[in-house]
Design an enzyme around this catalytic site. Structure first.
Site, PDB file in Angstrom:
ATOM      1  N   ASP A 167     -11.745   6.902  -8.036  1.00 54.05           N
ATOM      2  CA  ASP A 167     -12.317   6.459  -9.234  1.00 54.05           C
ATOM      3  C   ASP A 167     -12.004   5.546  -9.942  1.00 54.05           C
ATOM      4  O   ASP A 167     -10.966   4.695  -9.591  1.00 54.05           O
ATOM      5  CB  ASP A 167     -11.999   8.011 -10.164  1.00 54.05           C
ATOM      6  CG  ASP A 167     -10.502   8.515  -9.948  1.00 54.05           C
ATOM      7  OD1 ASP A 167      -9.872   7.608 -10.244  1.00 54.05           O
ATOM      8  OD2 ASP A 167     -10.393   9.677  -9.786  1.00 54.05           O
ATOM      9  N   LYS A 190     -17.998   6.961  -9.879  1.00 49.11           N
ATOM     10  CA  LYS A 190     -18.076   8.091  -9.574  1.00 49.11           C
ATOM     11  C   LYS A 190     -19.405   8.262 -11.262  1.00 49.11           C
ATOM     12  O   LYS A 190     -18.428   8.253 -11.975  1.00 49.11           O
ATOM     13  CB  LYS A 190     -17.081   9.157  -9.338  1.00 49.11           C
ATOM     14  CG  LYS A 190     -18.169  10.955  -9.400  1.00 49.11           C
ATOM     15  CD  LYS A 190     -16.664  11.637  -8.812  1.00 49.11           C
ATOM     16  CE  LYS A 190     -15.729  11.419 -10.575  1.00 49.11           C
ATOM     17  NZ  LYS A 190     -14.028  12.635 -10.440  1.00 49.11           N
TER      18      LYS A 190
END
Length: 310
Positions: A167, A190
């Protein structure tokens, strides 16, 4: 110097004590019939430099309370300096208000540890760096990166590596490891378009034909990690492995990892492995006992801890 273990991860405490050529301090940490915690230090600690090893992993509330009661017992036993060695700092994910009327439990736990009697805290890979500022006492935040880098170099020599952050928030951590092993960096963006709809993963970077290594600090349900592995394999990666500091692995996480495309999930022993973790074919645990022991030794001798990472 004395090293004392509570119940959350005694094998790690024993490994630390062995590295320092010490015996663990004799203490009793037990429960009354109503599950109240009772701690009795069975050695003289007056004027001693005491290190209490206790991650606040599952069951988080019990292990946190064990730590607090032990710190209080040492303070009332007139220990000269008490250092809480918390390899996994629980409640760290609640480090800011995410909505109206929500708590900041990382600050609350910091206050509890300080008020219970700790003079110093040693931890490993805090979920977010700002938690260091939540403590009004010195805190040493160690990094597992040197341990991971050495393991990657030993096992992936000559491979066409690509370090991947699962992430955007973990980019700094992943970049640090990528720099040490002289590998490229990719990032997974994401997004959840709306509640109840699966995440859309966009990969920033070309992973085709690369041996990808996902780097993160905590793996809990393993959903993000396994979804990232699928996305990377679909994008043409040769293989996907993961190096994560704290293997919380709650619920069905182990089954999720074993059935995923992950070639290997490497975690540290900051949290004691469950039977399911030990039996999993593609989960491997490496020790951070020498790292913690070296930090403890340097703190006791008033030497530099930051030089561990030079």
């Amino acid at each position: 110097m004395k090293v004392l273990a509570c119940n959350a991860n005694r094998p790690l405490a024993e490994a630390i004590a062995a590295y320092l050529h010490l015996e663990l301090t004799h203490a009793t940490v037990r429960r009354f019939s109503d599950m109240e915690i009772f701690v009795e230090i069975q050695e003289n600690v007056r004027g001693e430099d005491v290190f209490v090893v206790q991650p606040t992993s599952y069951p988080a509330n019990d292990n946190l309370m064990e730590l607090l009661v032990t710190l209080d017992a040492l303070r009332r036993g007139s220990a000269r300096r008490i250092t809480a060695v918390v390899p996994y700092f629980g409640y760290a994910r609640q480090d800011r208000k995410t909505g109206p009327r929500t708590p900041i439990t990382a600050k609350l736990v910091a206050n509890l540890i300080t008020q219970a009697g700790a003079n110093r805290v040693v931890t490993l890979d805090l979920h977010s760096g700002q938690i260091q500022g939540f403590f009004d006492i010195p805190l040493d935040n160690l990094y597992s990166a040197p341990v991971f880098v050495q393991d990657i170099k030993d096992r992936y020599q000559g491979a066409n590596l690509m370090v991947v952050s699962p992430d955007v928030g973990g980019v700094v951590r992943a970049r640090g490891i990528a720099k040490r092993i002289e590998a490229d960096l990719a990032i997974i963006d994401k997004r959840r378009e709306r509640a109840g709809v699966s995440e859309v993963m966009n990969i920033i970077g070309d992973v085709k034909g690369r041996d990808c290594i996902l780097v993160d600090d905590i793996v809990d349900s393993a959903g993000t990690l396994c979804n990232a592995a699928v996305a990377l394999m679909n994008a043409g990666a040769t293989s996907v492995s993961a190096y994560v500091t704290h293997g919380v692995l709650s619920g069905g996480a182990v089954a999720r990892v074993t059935s995923s495309p992950l070639k290997e999930l490497v975690i540290t022993d900051s949290i004691q492995a469950t039977e399911a973790v030990r039996l999993a074919d593609n989960i491997r645990q490496i020790t951070i006992a020498p790292l913690l022991a070296e930090a403890i030794d340097r703190i006791s001798d008033e030497r530099s801890v930051s030089s561990l990472f030079d």
